[in-house]
Scaffold this motif. Structure first.
Motif, mmCIF file in Angstrom:
data_model
loop_
_atom_site.group_PDB
_atom_site.id
_atom_site.type_symbol
_atom_site.label_atom_id
_atom_site.label_comp_id
_atom_site.label_asym_id
_atom_site.label_seq_id
_atom_site.Cartn_x
_atom_site.Cartn_y
_atom_site.Cartn_z
ATOM 1 N N CYS A 18 0.839 -1.214 0.000
ATOM 2 C CA CYS A 18 0.000 0.000 0.000
ATOM 3 C C CYS A 18 0.872 1.262 0.000
ATOM 4 O O CYS A 18 0.602 2.204 -0.748
ATOM 5 N N ARG A 19 1.892 1.265 0.839
ATOM 6 C CA ARG A 19 2.770 2.448 0.901
ATOM 7 C C ARG A 19 3.434 2.695 -0.455
ATOM 8 O O ARG A 19 3.500 3.820 -0.922
ATOM 9 N N GLY A 20 3.898 1.628 -1.089
ATOM 10 C CA GLY A 20 4.539 1.764 -2.404
ATOM 11 C C GLY A 20 3.580 2.289 -3.459
ATOM 12 O O GLY A 20 3.933 3.162 -4.255
ATOM 13 N N LEU A 21 2.373 1.752 -3.451
ATOM 14 C CA LEU A 21 1.358 2.171 -4.421
ATOM 15 C C LEU A 21 0.984 3.640 -4.222
ATOM 16 O O LEU A 21 0.909 4.421 -5.181
ATOM 17 N N MET A 22 0.764 4.035 -2.957
ATOM 18 C CA MET A 22 0.400 5.425 -2.664
ATOM 19 C C MET A 22 1.556 6.370 -2.965
ATOM 20 O O MET A 22 1.338 7.505 -3.402
ATOM 21 N N ASP A 23 2.761 5.908 -2.759
ATOM 22 C CA ASP A 23 3.939 6.721 -3.069
ATOM 23 C C ASP A 23 3.997 7.014 -4.563
ATOM 24 O O ASP A 23 4.236 8.149 -4.974
ATOM 25 N N LEU A 24 3.758 5.985 -5.381
ATOM 26 C CA LEU A 24 3.790 6.174 -6.831
ATOM 27 C C LEU A 24 2.720 7.169 -7.291
ATOM 28 O O LEU A 24 2.981 8.039 -8.113
ATOM 29 N N ARG A 25 1.509 7.015 -6.743
ATOM 30 C CA ARG A 25 0.388 7.850 -7.196
ATOM 31 C C ARG A 25 0.428 9.259 -6.577
ATOM 32 O O ARG A 25 0.304 10.248 -7.292
ATOM 33 N N ASP A 26 0.585 9.357 -5.253
ATOM 34 C CA ASP A 26 0.448 10.650 -4.566
ATOM 35 C C ASP A 26 1.744 11.467 -4.533
ATOM 36 O O ASP A 26 1.705 12.674 -4.736
ATOM 37 N N ASP A 27 2.861 10.809 -4.236
ATOM 38 C CA ASP A 27 4.116 11.550 -4.108
ATOM 39 C C ASP A 27 4.818 11.738 -5.455
ATOM 40 O O ASP A 27 5.300 12.824 -5.758
ATOM 41 N N GLN A 28 4.870 10.679 -6.248
ATOM 42 C CA GLN A 28 5.573 10.763 -7.531
ATOM 43 C C GLN A 28 4.656 11.224 -8.668
ATOM 44 O O GLN A 28 5.103 11.437 -9.786
ATOM 45 N N LYS A 29 3.338 11.312 -8.384
ATOM 46 C CA LYS A 29 2.345 11.808 -9.346
ATOM 47 C C LYS A 29 2.293 10.985 -10.637
ATOM 48 O O LYS A 29 2.119 11.511 -11.734
ATOM 49 N N LYS A 30 2.441 9.673 -10.500
ATOM 50 C CA LYS A 30 2.362 8.767 -11.663
ATOM 51 C C LYS A 30 0.897 8.550 -12.033
ATOM 52 O O LYS A 30 0.018 8.506 -11.169
#
Length: 196
Positions: free
Chosen positions: A141-153
């Motif tokens: 979950c943390r990895g997925l949210m990082d990609l979408r929310d932090d890295q804006k993928k």
């Protein structure tokens, strides 16, 4: 003093440091100068007595400069009036300064600034809480949210990176966000369910 002194005689005796002349000087003009102070400053002003005394001190110090262009009383009157207006001006500046301080502290700009500071503080607390609760999620979950929310993928980019269908990315992300929301609500002491 047996007989009244004219201005020139009195000034000369004052310059000679004649104690009796000084007493005569104070007795003769004290009440008149006090009335000037009361007239300028207002009835029962606490500074009237002080300014009366100050007028005598200034006059005695400047006495060698007195040129007899006017009467001694007229000269004392001008000194006393000047000191009164100087005191009023000082008070006015103090009042203006205090009023400016009050406006700064209580003015609309200050209230808005204080509100912004409070909102910023609240926002920072929420971000800290969010990060803390994110730490409780699993790695996936943390990895997925990082990609979408932090890295804006985009969903497509995440789908390609994780080698899973885009629909799976969307549903996993939705489940992770729901878990995070519940963790936040619990941490904040709320018991609301999603959608309420």
């Amino acid at each position: 003093m047996e007989e009244p002194l004219d201005d020139r005689q009195l000034v000369q005796k004052l310059l000679d440091k004649d104690e009796e002349a000084e007493n005569h000087f104070f007795r003769t003009y004290r009440e008149k100068l006090y009335k000037v102070c009361v007239y300028v400053l207002g009835y029962q002003d606490p500074d009237a007595e002080d300014i009366t005394q100050e007028a005598f001190i200034v006059a005695l110090r400047k006495l060698p400069e007195f040129e007899f262009r006017s009467s001694l009383y007229s000269w004392l009157y001008r000194i006393c009036t000047f000191l009164c207006y100087e005191r009023l001006e000082k008070r006015g500046k103090q009042v203006a300064y205090l009023q400016e301080e009050l406006e700064t502290l209580a003015g609309p700009g200050s209230i808005a600034r204080q509100r912004r500071e409070e909102e910023e503080l609240e926002k920072n607390k929420m971000l800290e809480l969010l990060e803390t609760q994110k730490g409780l999620l699993g790695d996936a979950c943390r990895g997925l949210m990082d990609l979408r929310d932090d890295q804006k993928k985009s969903y497509a980019q995440i789908s390609e990176a994780l080698k899973v269908p885009m629909g799976t990315v969307m549903s996993r992300l939705a489940r992770c966000r729901e878990v995070l929301k519940q963790l936040l609500l619990r941490a904040m002491g709320g018991s609301q369910k999603a959608g309420n």
